[in-house]
Design an enzyme around this catalytic site. Structure first.
Site, mmCIF file in Angstrom:
data_model
loop_
_atom_site.group_PDB
_atom_site.id
_atom_site.type_symbol
_atom_site.label_atom_id
_atom_site.label_comp_id
_atom_site.label_asym_id
_atom_site.label_seq_id
_atom_site.Cartn_x
_atom_site.Cartn_y
_atom_site.Cartn_z
ATOM 1 N N CYS A 1 43.599 31.272 24.387
ATOM 2 C CA CYS A 1 44.915 30.825 23.953
ATOM 3 C C CYS A 1 45.966 31.262 24.959
ATOM 4 C CB CYS A 1 45.234 31.373 22.559
ATOM 5 S SG CYS A 1 46.804 30.738 21.926
ATOM 6 N N CYS B 1 20.196 -0.631 35.942
ATOM 7 C CA CYS B 1 19.652 0.408 36.822
ATOM 8 C C CYS B 1 20.607 0.675 37.990
ATOM 9 C CB CYS B 1 18.281 -0.020 37.342
ATOM 10 S SG CYS B 1 17.511 1.280 38.299
ATOM 11 N N CYS C 1 35.472 30.293 19.958
ATOM 12 C CA CYS C 1 34.984 31.358 19.086
ATOM 13 C C CYS C 1 33.469 31.214 18.881
ATOM 14 C CB CYS C 1 35.697 31.317 17.737
ATOM 15 S SG CYS C 1 35.068 32.574 16.601
HETATM 16 S S1 SF4 Z 1 35.110 36.248 16.950
HETATM 17 FE FE1 SF4 Z 1 36.414 34.462 17.085
HETATM 18 S S2 SF4 Z 1 38.340 35.135 16.106
HETATM 19 FE FE2 SF4 Z 1 37.180 37.000 16.537
HETATM 20 S S3 SF4 Z 1 37.957 37.668 18.515
HETATM 21 FE FE3 SF4 Z 1 36.129 36.370 18.914
HETATM 22 S S4 SF4 Z 1 36.975 34.316 19.259
HETATM 23 FE FE4 SF4 Z 1 38.584 35.530 18.291
#
Ligand code: SF4
Ligand SMILES: Cc1cc2nc3c(=O)[nH]c(=O)nc-3n(C[C@H](O)[C@H](O)[C@H](O)COP(=O)(O)OP(=O)(O)OC[C@H]3O[C@@H](n4cnc5c(N)ncnc54)[C@H](O)[C@@H]3O)c2cc1C
Ligand SMILES: Cc1cc2nc3c(=O)[nH]c(=O)nc-3n(C[C@H](O)[C@H](O)[C@H](O)COP(=O)(O)O)c2cc1C
Ligand code: SF4
Ligand code: SF4
Lengths: 414, 449
Positions: free
Chosen positions: A351, A134, A386
């Site tokens: 990126c 704790c 994504c």
């Molecule tokens: S859906 Fe995925 S691959 Fe398509 S633009 Fe968006 S992040 Fe990039």
């Protein structure tokens, strides 16, 4: 049908799911209801010299519309009398002989430990869990995480309990420490039957921007609390894995920290845990979540052909290696599936900022980006941002070269 | 010269009670929790398509993120600095074909982010707290006249005032706002809310003189003398006639005229109508039909001369109308509105066929229907002839011709935007172009200095 029962150093449980010591295991009423709904075991709310709690105990971390991604509390150990606790522990065990009932204890003097180890066992405890974890309130009184943080003290106190106990003893470890292996080794050396980890992590949940007080606020002031819930799972998995892969490690593990679904539980078991404890998820959704835990685990085992938990326990441990043992000749590159892409271009932004500037938009006006395969370093960032499942995948590239670790590489470089 | 330059609210000039208050909002205001959880779904796209699709290019991902972080004030400022009529637009933009239609969520089979509703949440939150984001710029001493207080005129005026010019908006109606406050369907936007938004534009320093019709109360040459530049935002005129017998019967009204009546007054009694007919195939016809239905008129029929797929009204609006129980008669035109004791009681119609794009009546297909109310939604007249006397200002098919980059007319002193240029689009386009014209006017004014 797979057998999901476990035997934890002699403590038998119909399934590996135990309620962690905490607000869910405060009373006989709660634990009996939980057992009725299918929980395998429970660790009783830590028994000790009764304390006084403050009002408003919890703070929650909400993220992107999801509530309680993390939970923080400044609740102390039980606020009920010894008599109430031991009487109810006795009632539960009498009514539910097949479920695992452990009692969590926290005391200061050898004399107190001696008395209460006996009283807990006399009430019917199948095992004891020593709360050395704790991180708030109790540690300031020389108990809880101050014991867990000091391997010598941990050994001494655990030694007392080992001397008096006739049932298995589990030591609950605190994550508020630089290397979990130190208290782990201490517990193993003194002969504990198991360790439970992790307890909560010291945290400040939030600062109120208007009152300037930490949240939860107790009359305008706040304190550090213990952090738990889904957000802590990665930390807990690492600590469990670190003990499991330690040479000579043989003590059983009860895995705790952020378990919400059967998948989380399987991850702990794959890293070596025998039982899995749950607190926040059941506080959030109620005891009924155990149904999905049991069913999901059993289905997974059927699907994989595992007949018992022992058959797959620890299967991931050998794959959890140090960085220096990873293969430097392994390559992956990002690949975008244009059919799945929804054109948000989050991968481009990510990126460009945090990757190697290798995802570009097309000249022809299409919003579907492409990956410059030459420049891609396979870091994974784009596939993580994504929003579409399996839209960006990391494709393996065969270099036709053998497994090469950093250690070997260094030798060849010299 | 008459003309009220009301720094006070125009809202008081709306009748109370009035018919529009019988409508329920089709997209009610979010509460904080709803707004934050909807905002949390937004992906915060890079080079976001929603932002490109918005004619005023509001930074949609940014304002949504600001809502998510509970910086609602910041989000309102983001919206209003691109679109000064961000509240109206939030209510009435055809988002299905604009920002929300472009949202990437559609590609994934998920519901588009409800951008319009979030926009409304944000701006209304700020306006409810009386937040004023913009002020008059340092005075340049230049004077601009804006003709028409519709979205085009107000957007142009708001921009010019912030740039430091003195602007007077002349409005022939007693209540400003153009069709935004007069004609937009009440289940999308109440007149009152449109006027609230205008009060914030007035507070920037835009002077609005209502009840002044340029060309009647004030001549164009007088206007020219008093101002350095003139912006024309007069929109379109009254509802077009059908050119058939019976249009003067009681119970036959033009769509815009009728909608303005229900939005501003209590003169229309829906209880007296049992069986209404709307003539037309555009959004105005669909709006009028849906408004009648929502006012509990039992039978509402929309009559259109071409086929369903040729309707100029939005498909999503047509689908909603059909769902609400509105009946459709396609390839049909009215020949005569029939009456009894001076009141509409039926309509004579004929079927139409289309040959090589030419519409011809099918002989022998005449038929009659009974009805007690007729709404004509066959377009609006053009007003631009008013400017035919201005040298070099070209009017073609009733529309003012402009340089698409600067929105300047052939006569350098005149700029124009909105429905009087486009022939009838949406509020958000009028706002975008009004602002674009203001930028070009500012450049010209500063050059002249
Ligand atoms: S859906 Fe995925 S691959 Fe398509 S633009 Fe968006 S992040 Fe990039
Ligand atoms: C029934 C209907 C429903 C609509 N619904 C929507 C909708 O849901 N969403 C949407 O985005 N758009 C909608 N529109 C379209 C939208 O209202 C117009 O595109 C927009 O208002 C055009 O703005 P504007 O400033 O060009 O003209 P207007 O809004 O027409 O404003 C012109 C103003 O100029 C004034 N004026 C005219 N002549 C003179 C003169 N000589 N002197 C002084 N003042 C003058 C007029 O009184 C008027 O106030 C709708 C239109 C109609 C008819
Ligand atoms: C409100 C609250 C009270 C707790 N009290 C105790 C306690 O008395 N004794 C103890 O050993 N752990 C206690 N814990 C820690 C939990 O048992 C558990 O280790 C931690 O919450 C991590 O698991 P989780 O992520 O499933 O919540 C408490 C946790 C919470 C949220
Ligand atoms: S102004 Fe209209 S089109 Fe632009 S973002 Fe707002 S609701 Fe969408
Ligand atoms: S396209 Fe949709 S998801 Fe992307 S930023 Fe715009 S509203 Fe958000």
């Amino acid at each position: 049908m797979a057998d999901i029962s476990i035997n934890f150093a002699g403590i038998k449980s119909p399934n590996p799911f135990w309620l962690a010591s905490g607000p869910l295991t405060n009373t006989a009423y709660q634990v009996m209801e939980a057992f009725d709904l299918g929980w395998g075991g429970a660790v009783w709310k830590t028994v000790g010299i009764p304390i006084v709690n403050v009002y408003s105990r919890y703070g929650g971390l909400n993220y992107h519309g999801s509530r309680l991604v993390g939970l923080n509390n400044n609740e102390l150990i039980t606020d009920r009398s010894f008599e109430e606790n031991y009487k109810e522990i006795y009632q539960v065990k009498k009514k539910y002989p097949k479920n695992a009932l452990l009692v969590s204890l926290m005391f200061e003097t050898k004399q107190e430990w001696k008395e209460h180890v006996k009283r807990a066992i006399d009430s019917g405890a199948d095992g004891l869990e020593l709360n050395f974890g704790c991180p708030h309130g109790m540690c300031e009184r020389g108990m809880g995480s101050v014991v867990g943080q000091e391997p010598k003290v941990l050994k001494e106190v655990t030694g007392w309990v080992m001397e008096y106990s006739t049932v298995p003893v589990l030591v609950k470890l605190t994550p508020n420490i630089s290397d979990i292996r130190d208290p782990g080794k201490a517990a193993q050396e003194v002969g504990a039957h198991g360790v439970s980890l992790i307890n909560t992590i010291k945290s400040i949940m939030e600062i109120d921007l208007d009152t300037f007080s930490p949240v939860p606020s107790v009359d305008g002031k706040g304190t550090n609390g213990g952090y738990c819930g889904p957000a802590v799972k990665p930390i807990a998995l690492h600590m469990v894995g670190s003990l499991s892969r330690m040479p000579g490690w043989k003590t059983l593990i009860s895995g705790i920290g952020g378990v919400q679904t059967w998948r989380d539980a399987v991850e702990f078991i794959l890293l070596g845990a025998t039982s899995v404890q749950v607190c926040t998820a059941a506080m959030h959704y109620g005891f009924r979540i155990v149904e999905e835990l049991n069913q999901g685990l059993s289905d997974y085992m059927d699907q994989k052909g595992f007949k018992s938990i022992e058959e797959f326990r620890g299967k991931a441990v050998k794959n959890f290696v140090e960085w220096g043992n990873l293969n430097l000749n392994y390559r992956v590159k990002a690949e975008i599936n244009p059919k799945k892409c929804i054109e948000c271009q989050l991968c481009v932004a990510a990126c460009d900022a945090g990757g190697h500037q290798c995802i570009h938009t097309q000249e022809n006006g299409s919003r579907v980006p492409y990956v410059d395969q030459e420049a891609c370093i396979g870091c994974n960032l784009c596939s993580l941002v994504c929003p579409v499942e399996e839209c960006i995948t990391m494709k393996e590239i065969d270099l036709g070269k053998p497994y090469l670790t950093w250690k070997e590489y260094q030798k060849t470089a010299v | 010269m008459k003309g009220k330059s009301a720094a006070v609210s125009f809202i008081d000039q709306l009748e109370c009670p009035r018919t529009e208050l019988l409508f329920q909002e089709s997209k009610p205001l979010y509460n904080e929790d709803q707004a934050v959880s909807e905002a949390s779904r937004c992906l915060f796209c890079y080079d976001a398509p929603c932002m490109q699709a918005c004619p005023t290019h509001i930074n949609v991902p940014l304002f949504i993120r600001q809502i998510m972080t509970k910086n609602v004030k910041g989000s309102a400022k983001t919206i209003l600095s691109s679109n000064i009529m961000g509240l109206s637009c939030a209510h009435i933009c055809p988002v299905e074909v604009l920002c929300e239609g472009a949202c990437v969520m559609n590609h994934e089979g998920k519901e588009a982010i409800h951008i319009g509703r979030l926009q409304r949440y944000s701006v209304q939150w700020a306006y409810d707290k009386q937040m004023q984001f913009f002020t008059k710029g340092k005075s340049t001493g230049k004077k601009v006249a804006v003709i028409g207080s519709g979205p085009a005129g107000l957007s142009c005026a708001a921009e010019l005032v912030q740039l430091g010019h003195d602007v007077v908006v002349y409005e022939s109606r007693e209540i400003p706002g153009g069709l935004d406050s007069a004609a937009v369907a009440p289940y999308k936007l109440f007149s009152e809310d449109a006027l609230k938004e205008i009060s914030f534009i007035q507070k920037i320093g835009v002077e609005i003189k209502t009840g002044v019709s340029i060309g009647k109360d004030l001549s164009i040459s007088e206007l020219e003398q008093k101002h350095d530049l003139i912006f024309i935002g007069i929109g379109l005129g009254r509802d077009s006639d059908l050119g058939i017998p019976g249009e003067d019967l009681s119970g036959c009204a033009g769509a815009v005229e009728w909608i303005e009546t229900i939005k501003r007054t209590n003169a229309f009694d829906p209880g007296t109508v049992r069986n209404a007919v709307v003539i037309g195939g555009g959004n105005t016809a669909l709006d009028a039909a849906r408004e009648l239905k929502k006012l509990m008129v039992p039978k509402v029929t929309l009559i259109y001369r071409r086929t369903e797929s040729e309707m100029s009204g939005y498909k999503h609006e047509k689908d909603r109308a059909a769902q609400e129980g509105i009946e459709f008669l396609f390839q049909t035109i009215p020949l005569e509105i029939l009456g009894h004791n001076g009141k509409v009681d039926g309509m004579k119609l004929v079927k139409i066929k289309s040959e090589n794009g030419k519409l011809t009546p099918v002989s022998g297909s005449e038929f009659s229907v009974s009805c007690d109310f007729v709404v004509k939604a066959a377009g609006q007249e053009k007003l631009s002839e008013l400017f035919s006397e201005v040298k070099n200002l070209t009017v073609k098919n009733g529309l003012i011709q402009v340089n698409p980059e600067t929105l300047q007319t052939g006569s350098p002193k005149y700029f124009a935007a909105g429905d009087c240029v486009s022939g009838g689009e949406e509020v958000v386009y009028a706002v975008a172009d009004g602002k674009k014209a203001a930028k070009a006017m500012h450049e010209l004014l500063m050059k002249e200095k």
